[in-house]
Design a protein around this motif. Structure first.
Motif, PDB file in Angstrom:
ATOM      1  N   PRO A 116      50.773 -10.681  83.557  1.00 47.78           N
ATOM      2  CA  PRO A 116      51.437 -10.333  82.173  1.00 47.78           C
ATOM      3  C   PRO A 116      50.226 -10.029  81.223  1.00 47.78           C
ATOM      4  CG  PRO A 116      52.213 -12.735  83.227  1.00 47.78           C
ATOM      5  CD  PRO A 116      51.047 -12.179  84.015  1.00 47.78           C
ATOM      6  N   TYR A 117      50.543  -9.144  80.521  1.00 46.62           N
ATOM      7  CA  TYR A 117      49.922  -8.904  79.281  1.00 46.62           C
ATOM      8  C   TYR A 117      50.682  -8.400  78.019  1.00 46.62           C
ATOM      9  CZ  TYR A 117      49.279  -4.257  80.762  1.00 46.62           C
ATOM     10  OH  TYR A 117      49.326  -2.909  81.090  1.00 46.62           O
ATOM     11  N   ILE A 118      50.113  -8.305  76.822  1.00 46.14           N
ATOM     12  CA  ILE A 118      50.747  -7.659  75.854  1.00 46.14           C
ATOM     13  C   ILE A 118      49.862  -6.584  75.210  1.00 46.14           C
ATOM     14  CG2 ILE A 118      50.268  -9.292  73.840  1.00 46.14           C
ATOM     15  CD1 ILE A 118      53.159  -8.948  73.015  1.00 46.14           C
ATOM     16  N   LEU A 119      50.544  -5.456  74.786  1.00 44.62           N
ATOM     17  CA  LEU A 119      49.669  -4.618  74.142  1.00 44.62           C
ATOM     18  C   LEU A 119      49.347  -4.734  72.663  1.00 44.62           C
ATOM     19  CD1 LEU A 119      51.651  -1.180  75.567  1.00 44.62           C
ATOM     20  CD2 LEU A 119      49.525  -2.327  76.541  1.00 44.62           C
ATOM     21  N   LYS A 120      48.065  -4.378  72.386  1.00 43.33           N
ATOM     22  CA  LYS A 120      47.562  -4.612  71.056  1.00 43.33           C
ATOM     23  C   LYS A 120      48.657  -4.161  69.914  1.00 43.33           C
ATOM     24  CE  LYS A 120      44.088  -2.593  67.985  1.00 43.33           C
ATOM     25  NZ  LYS A 120      43.384  -3.644  67.324  1.00 43.33           N
ATOM     26  N   GLU A 121      49.285  -3.120  70.015  1.00 41.08           N
ATOM     27  CA  GLU A 121      50.374  -2.640  68.969  1.00 41.08           C
ATOM     28  C   GLU A 121      51.469  -3.517  69.112  1.00 41.08           C
ATOM     29  OE1 GLU A 121      50.171   0.880  71.592  1.00 41.08           O
ATOM     30  OE2 GLU A 121      52.353   1.439  71.145  1.00 41.08           O
ATOM     31  N   ASP A 122      52.105  -4.052  70.266  1.00 38.16           N
ATOM     32  CA  ASP A 122      53.171  -4.731  70.129  1.00 38.16           C
ATOM     33  C   ASP A 122      52.853  -6.377  69.644  1.00 38.16           C
ATOM     34  OD1 ASP A 122      54.739  -2.876  71.514  1.00 38.16           O
ATOM     35  OD2 ASP A 122      54.239  -3.631  73.497  1.00 38.16           O
ATOM     36  N   ALA A 123      51.631  -6.562  70.043  1.00 28.13           N
ATOM     37  CA  ALA A 123      50.995  -7.990  69.561  1.00 28.13           C
ATOM     38  C   ALA A 123      51.204  -7.815  67.860  1.00 28.13           C
ATOM     39  CB  ALA A 123      49.672  -8.184  69.892  1.00 28.13           C
ATOM     40  N   ASN A 124      50.598  -6.963  67.334  1.00 29.51           N
ATOM     41  CA  ASN A 124      50.372  -6.764  66.045  1.00 29.51           C
ATOM     42  C   ASN A 124      51.870  -6.534  65.440  1.00 29.51           C
ATOM     43  OD1 ASN A 124      47.493  -7.014  65.653  1.00 29.51           O
ATOM     44  ND2 ASN A 124      47.421  -5.005  66.005  1.00 29.51           N
ATOM     45  N   LYS A 125      52.640  -5.822  65.793  1.00 29.54           N
ATOM     46  CA  LYS A 125      54.064  -5.784  65.364  1.00 29.54           C
ATOM     47  C   LYS A 125      54.635  -7.095  65.112  1.00 29.54           C
ATOM     48  CE  LYS A 125      58.129  -3.147  66.002  1.00 29.54           C
ATOM     49  NZ  LYS A 125      59.273  -3.663  66.811  1.00 29.54           N
ATOM     50  N   PHE A 126      54.603  -7.839  66.115  1.00 26.24           N
ATOM     51  CA  PHE A 126      55.217  -8.883  66.432  1.00 26.24           C
ATOM     52  C   PHE A 126      54.717 -10.023  65.470  1.00 26.24           C
ATOM     53  CE2 PHE A 126      55.288 -13.424  68.010  1.00 26.24           C
ATOM     54  CZ  PHE A 126      56.188 -13.981  68.056  1.00 26.24           C
ATOM     55  N   MET A 127      53.281 -10.182  65.219  1.00 26.63           N
ATOM     56  CA  MET A 127      52.518 -10.998  64.451  1.00 26.63           C
ATOM     57  C   MET A 127      52.916 -10.667  63.095  1.00 26.63           C
ATOM     58  SD  MET A 127      51.526 -13.603  66.226  1.00 26.63           S
ATOM     59  CE  MET A 127      50.807 -14.316  64.841  1.00 26.63           C
ATOM     60  N   ASP A 128      52.996  -9.444  62.660  1.00 24.91           N
ATOM     61  CA  ASP A 128      53.094  -9.160  61.278  1.00 24.91           C
ATOM     62  C   ASP A 128      54.398  -9.533  61.117  1.00 24.91           C
ATOM     63  OD1 ASP A 128      50.789  -7.736  61.080  1.00 24.91           O
ATOM     64  OD2 ASP A 128      51.819  -5.772  61.332  1.00 24.91           O
ATOM     65  N   GLU A 129      55.326  -9.559  61.846  1.00 26.06           N
ATOM     66  CA  GLU A 129      56.895  -9.951  61.604  1.00 26.06           C
ATOM     67  C   GLU A 129      56.610 -11.705  61.210  1.00 26.06           C
ATOM     68  OE1 GLU A 129      59.188  -6.988  64.245  1.00 26.06           O
ATOM     69  OE2 GLU A 129      59.558  -9.087  64.742  1.00 26.06           O
ATOM     70  N   VAL A 130      55.818 -12.479  62.092  1.00 22.01           N
ATOM     71  CA  VAL A 130      55.810 -13.815  61.984  1.00 22.01           C
ATOM     72  C   VAL A 130      55.315 -14.091  60.703  1.00 22.01           C
ATOM     73  CG1 VAL A 130      54.713 -15.699  63.023  1.00 22.01           C
ATOM     74  CG2 VAL A 130      55.958 -14.167  64.529  1.00 22.01           C
ATOM     75  N   ILE A 131      54.204 -13.524  60.348  1.00 26.52           N
ATOM     76  CA  ILE A 131      53.432 -13.859  59.130  1.00 26.52           C
ATOM     77  C   ILE A 131      54.276 -13.467  57.896  1.00 26.52           C
ATOM     78  CG2 ILE A 131      51.542 -12.709  57.698  1.00 26.52           C
ATOM     79  CD1 ILE A 131      49.957 -12.347  60.304  1.00 26.52           C
ATOM     80  N   GLU A 132      55.182 -12.451  57.957  1.00 25.72           N
ATOM     81  CA  GLU A 132      56.002 -12.237  56.671  1.00 25.72           C
ATOM     82  C   GLU A 132      57.007 -13.200  56.617  1.00 25.72           C
ATOM     83  OE1 GLU A 132      58.017  -8.321  56.757  1.00 25.72           O
ATOM     84  OE2 GLU A 132      59.264  -9.300  55.292  1.00 25.72           O
ATOM     85  N   ILE A 133      57.540 -13.846  57.831  1.00 24.54           N
ATOM     86  CA  ILE A 133      58.649 -15.147  57.746  1.00 24.54           C
ATOM     87  C   ILE A 133      58.057 -16.221  57.131  1.00 24.54           C
ATOM     88  CG2 ILE A 133      59.883 -16.905  59.170  1.00 24.54           C
ATOM     89  CD1 ILE A 133      60.303 -14.289  61.082  1.00 24.54           C
ATOM     90  N   LEU A 134      56.538 -16.537  57.766  1.00 25.31           N
ATOM     91  CA  LEU A 134      55.816 -17.653  57.148  1.00 25.31           C
ATOM     92  C   LEU A 134      55.531 -17.721  55.791  1.00 25.31           C
ATOM     93  CD1 LEU A 134      53.585 -18.337  60.086  1.00 25.31           C
ATOM     94  CD2 LEU A 134      55.429 -19.684  59.344  1.00 25.31           C
ATOM     95  N   ASN A 135      55.334 -16.420  55.130  1.00 24.29           N
ATOM     96  CA  ASN A 135      54.957 -16.472  53.802  1.00 24.29           C
ATOM     97  C   ASN A 135      56.268 -16.387  52.761  1.00 24.29           C
ATOM     98  OD1 ASN A 135      52.108 -16.287  53.497  1.00 24.29           O
ATOM     99  ND2 ASN A 135      52.099 -14.131  54.428  1.00 24.29           N
ATOM    100  N   ASN A 136      57.262 -16.689  53.233  1.00 27.68           N
ATOM    101  CA  ASN A 136      58.542 -16.926  52.526  1.00 27.68           C
ATOM    102  C   ASN A 136      58.472 -18.180  51.573  1.00 27.68           C
ATOM    103  OD1 ASN A 136      61.056 -18.221  51.331  1.00 27.68           O
ATOM    104  ND2 ASN A 136      62.201 -16.789  53.080  1.00 27.68           N
ATOM    105  N   SER A 137      58.521 -18.135  50.534  1.00 25.78           N
ATOM    106  CA  SER A 137      57.843 -19.274  49.499  1.00 25.78           C
ATOM    107  C   SER A 137      58.932 -20.457  49.902  1.00 25.78           C
ATOM    108  CB  SER A 137      58.183 -18.840  48.221  1.00 25.78           C
ATOM    109  OG  SER A 137      59.635 -18.630  47.813  1.00 25.78           O
TER     110      SER A 137
END
Lengths: 276, 276
Positions: free
Chosen positions: B73-94
């Motif tokens: 198993p692996y994940i592509l860079k673009e899929d990883a970045n897309k997912f992590m961007d979403e997670v970071i947005e969720i975490l930055n909710n005040s």
């Protein structure tokens, strides 16, 4: 570029296996592959038949314009029994006996290939029920609870014995430990459960029922509903009877020379409805 | 009964996805479906191509009579970045800001759909290395460590702060907590690691490096090798520099008004070799 059926089938299988209990619209797949909805419908028929014949799970198809398909994992009784017989044989190895009437089982509960089976077995019992979260208590119950939560595709919530500053406001309950008769405390973050959620308890061990008492109190504090309780191992004890409808995968009992003997839990009856 | 290619492809996909890093002999599939090895070879070519095109992973085929196929198993860079961007947005909710400079993230680390991505991202970094076990410490690191262990298909080993009678003989180490400067103790069962194993540390949080100190000491006590360390979150701190080559998925930093801001960790460079 037109995607061939063979490639669609491989990708759809991966896509659905990674999203249990989730309705995937026909239109999503049609767009993903640039294919007609009628072709996707035929693909889903093949998936459905193969998943069923191989005991992988159910593919529920919803007809109509808003239709789609949902993968519901389960395990067949014969596959579950074959796997559990192997686990029981491993656990009965005399080198696993620990002083004080315990059996070493952390490696079983940390082995991903076994956790996949255990998660599927647990999820099978609740596949037709609404489950919104899986609740366990730190630490040893976490892996098996997580495995079940993956196949049900619902959040895993971990209660702890110590509260932690990284959880924000918490809800705490005190409960009587079943074995040591001490008052213990259990805590989870206020944010971790929504009111009215349907909660499944999964833990590694029940013996005397203290933990299930604590977890049930937490569920009540949140005005949630207890869907059921499944334990990897059940230490044979009269007190467990007070907790009614729990499911155990294996049973542990003292022999006369104080060793532990491991036998089949009640899962066959509880999950597959067998009476023997 | 002869099994059609379409059904073979669906079942083979399921079979391989459930057994990462495991060589499945061609003869196994040939027998399972009553098919010629040449047909199975063609099936595997389709799986291999689709897995690659869809970023699911690598299917390594080993030619010859003893040959077979292995899913990595692996994940592509673009899929990883897309997912992590979403997670970071969720975490930055005040609303996730907690007193004392913490951020609520237990729900992210308990969400099976997110854990699948996180596990694949972590596993991608080590796909070409020999990893024999994933080591974490109770409690909050367990789910993400388990997710990584599933995609690497190696045992999960959980160190605890309290020793437990159900673990048998244990190995204990003392270490200096990075943040509180207190001496703490960490313990795992003697049975949980074999000498010479290659161990990957996965935990939820690094800040000051106390935990990684403790886990590294345990690895040394067992004469094991440290393959690497991956943390979901990194609290920005000068002290972390002492721990060299760790990987973080997100970075947490205090702003001037004492809130926390979450940004991308160093995973892009560490996993995908990007320099920016």
């Amino acid at each position: 570029m037109k995607i061939k059926r063979s490639e669609r089938l491989v990708d759809m299988t991966d896509y659905m296996l990674n999203r249990p209990h989730t309705l995937i619209p026909l239109t999503f797949f049609a767009k993903r592959y640039g294919s007609a909805k009628s072709s996707i419908s035929e693909d889903l028929t093949i998936l459905k038949r193969t998943f069923q014949e191989r005991g992988i799970g159910l593919v529920e198809t919803v007809p109509g314009a808003a239709g789609g398909a949902k993968y519901i994992p389960y395990i067949l009784k014969e596959d579950a029994n074959k796997f559990m017989d192997e686990v029981i044989e491993i656990l009965n190895n005399s080198q696993r006996q620990l002083p004080g009437g315990y059996v070493y089982m952390s490696d079983i509960l940390g082995d991903p290939s076994k956790l996949r089976f255990l998660g599927r077995i647990i999820a099978t019992q609740y596949l037709n029920q609404q489950v919104d979260a899986v609740l366990t208590v730190a630490t040893r119950g976490v892996p098996i609870a997580q495995a079940a939560s993956q196949y049900l595709n619902v959040p895993l919530v971990i209660a702890r014995h110590d509260s932690n500053i990284t959880e924000g406001s918490t809800v705490n309950v005190n409960y009587m430990s079943g074995s040591s008769k001490k008052i213990k405390r259990m805590t989870i973050s206020k944010r971790s459960l929504d009111e009215g959620s349907n909660v499944l308890i999964v833990d590694d061990f029940i013996h005397g029922g203290g933990t299930i008492n604590g977890l049930s109190s937490l569920i009540k504090e949140f005005d949630c509903n207890l869907v059921g309780s499944t334990f990897f191992a059940e230490g044979v004890s009269d007190k467990n009877k007070d907790f009614g409808d729990y499911t155990s995968l294996v049973k542990m009992e003292h022999t006369d020379d104080d060793d532990m003997i491991i036998t089949k839990g009640n899962y066959d009856e509880k999950i597959f409805g067998s009476t023997k």
